[in-house]
Design an enzyme around this catalytic site. Sequence first.
Site, PDB file in Angstrom:
ATOM      1  N   SER A 173     -48.686 -20.827  43.358  1.00 28.77           N
ATOM      2  CA  SER A 173     -48.216 -21.230  44.899  1.00 28.77           C
ATOM      3  C   SER A 173     -46.718 -21.233  44.972  1.00 28.77           C
ATOM      4  O   SER A 173     -46.369 -21.387  46.307  1.00 28.77           O
ATOM      5  CB  SER A 173     -48.785 -22.788  44.707  1.00 28.77           C
TER       6      SER A 173
ATOM      7  N   GLU B 294       0.793  -1.160  -0.029  1.00 26.84           N
ATOM      8  CA  GLU B 294      -0.140  -0.048  -0.020  1.00 26.84           C
ATOM      9  C   GLU B 294       0.881   1.379  -0.179  1.00 26.84           C
ATOM     10  O   GLU B 294       0.323   2.102  -0.495  1.00 26.84           O
ATOM     11  CB  GLU B 294      -0.996  -0.070   1.114  1.00 26.84           C
TER      12      GLU B 294
END
Length: 830
Positions: free
Chosen positions: A473, A91
């Site tokens: 319950s 690059e």
Amino acid sequence: MIRFILSFFGTIFTLVTLGIFMAALTIGGVFWMYGRDLPSHDSLARYQPPTISRIYSGEGTLIDEFAKERRLFTPIEEIPDLVKQAFISAEDKNFYSHKGFDIRGIAAAGVEAIQSKGQNIRGASTIPQQVAKNVFLSGERSAERKIKEIILANRMVTSLSRDVVLEIYLNEIFLGQNSFGVTAAAQTFFNKTLAELEPHEAAMLAAMPQAPSKYHPVRAKERVTQRRNYVLREMYENGYIDKSVYETEIEKPLRTVQNGDFESFRTALPPRDYFTDEIRRQLSDDFGEGEFFTGGMAVRATIDEELQVEAARSLREGLQKYDRGRGVWRGTDVALPAEVLGDEAAWRQALAEAEVPRDITLGGKWHPAVVLTVGDQQLTVGVEDGDSAGVVPRADIKWMRGSFQDNVTVGDVILVRAGEAAGEYSLRQVPEVQGGFVAMDVNSGRVLAMQGGFSYQDSVFNRATQAQRQPGSSFKPFVYAAALDSGYSPATIVVDAPIEVNTPQGLWRPRNSSNKFYGPTPLRTGIERSRNLMTIRLAQEVSMPVVAGYAERFGVYDHMGAYLANSLGSEETTLYKMVAAYAMFANGGERVEPTLVDRIQDRYGETIYRHDDRNCVDCSNDTIAPNAAPRIETNREQVMDPITAYQLTSMMRGVVDRGTAARTVNLPVPTAGKTGTTNDAKDVWFIGFTSNIVAGCYIGYDQPRSMGRGAFGGSMCGPVFQSFMEHAVEKYGGGPFDVPPGGYFIKIDRFTGARLPDDASGEYVVAEYFREGEQLIFGLTYDGGFAMGSDLPLFEEARQAGVSVTTSTGRKTTVGPNASQGTVSSGGLY
């Protein structure tokens, strides 16, 4: 003549000078105009790229990742030189010498592109320019953006070191396959760390920034190979590798995860499940979704991977058992078009794209399959990752109503599990009924396992934490806890008889689930047999505001309605909250905060959250005595009296030993718990605990409706709890519940509440724990019928029933009848 020549060249010089000045002024003006509104390049020094947040198990195993961009940040000093050199060669070969932009590089790139006829195209933008574009600017192609890019790049290299710029670049760059940065890309393409990369692999990564979408390692393998070899040649020409390495590396084939040459790192990750998704949900709320998905957090989860597998298996078995008991086939509601069924490659591709769950393992992995033929005695199916002509025999669908022809058609996508015989499969389906399961450490609140439904891929809704359901319950222990703290004992007698309550909706006549009434009954039996009427009377006497306060203190509700019906669990809450509350019963009444996370570190390794903030005394003491050990100092709030917690735990042991869970829960260590079944069996629960682990199960339809007359918490959730806890106990053990100081044991008749001799034994005998200072009352009488006990307000009720009750004290009294008519020989406590 000479004067003319001098004048001529002087004019030319003046014009050239003026032209240069005007060009410089113009260029300067352009750069000033475009540069004035640019962001400060100094912020790059503080730049933090979006980074993956990763979740690890307690053993350090990676179990999930969350990210908007898949990036793993790596400091520049930890990036191998080989990787840096590959990217610089590809690059920006003059990276360490140019001023942020490279005129020679731009010219050379143009010449090289022409000479190679477009085969080798070097990026004209330098690395600083690419950083400027990626971090600060848009990706649009325009002269304006290019000017801004050059300005920022020049500013960048004058204020930041080249290594800082390179670090940002190598962690920011997009390299395809949703991978950002070199570390993530190395894992994605090769399942390797950066240090493990070979030169040709580093070169391939460096080849990708130019056109990640065009350089696919499968679809454009030849193009990628050519670009990789170009990068290797540049590395050789730049002196980063020698000739022998270069010649060896360009001859190597392109090998990637995508080509099947390496196992994907994702295969080591379990499928995303309810546990890690709940962590995502909670941490997104705590830190913000943006920070969680981009902050690079390292999250140490509390999960026990073995128990998580058992939680999923146990809940799935319970849900499937109920579903298959109904005998209804529903399938997946997915079908493949007829035109693909004649071509194996076509139907395999279509089947792979079908949206059906693939995360189910129950007796073996469940596979998607397509029905190819339907016969009287068997189905022929094509199985994903399996046989192209597997068989489902008629014997496999004995549980199903109707025949194959009644339930499936050619082209249907179904789920199958491999049978014992080769090529034979068993028909499976995701149950319509759903549920949740949670297990946690009773002392720390660490969630060890969580399953929020049958299949996460089928439904991501977490029924353990998100489903608001009536606990039924299973809420009753909070009523009994309030009563025990208000002066009651497990031997206190409460009348089990009809009751009527005026409500804004009319007269309410609650009933026991058996539709029977049992007269005077000790508290212990009331909770063991889950008596509704006793619970309501207790709630009346203690008062619902007190009961609501207890539920809020334990974290079951934020604001509970003080309505009498809520004493039976009619107000909705979550399984997660209920299990956390039960943990406080088990640990002696100490507050615990449930958590799925032990610790969180930021991207720099600094701890930003730790769940356990208790102090460890002598943990850092190098001179501690050989026979001594560090100890943990607790600073947790005591949410209930330890004696009350033990009494309640003892009563809830009775639920498991001889009560509503006795048939389905039988562990080799002391176990306590409570079942729960709501009206019409729309919701069923069981929450239980040993001395160190609490676990809870909930089952019900997402759109609440009755599950039938045979659906109870004990019969449906009890087996789920039992199956899971068998493995949990094998791993973590268990022991007797700690008896707190400040009390003493008395043997009591659990049916009558009567005191028994110390040497009494039998099924009717239970040793109850009483507080110091509490005494037994004697001398209570009645005129036949049955004795009735409770507070003073119930004495009038007793007289109305034809029972005379006398007592020599005005304090709380309770009585229990002996076996004969006449004098009551024992009572309760005051």
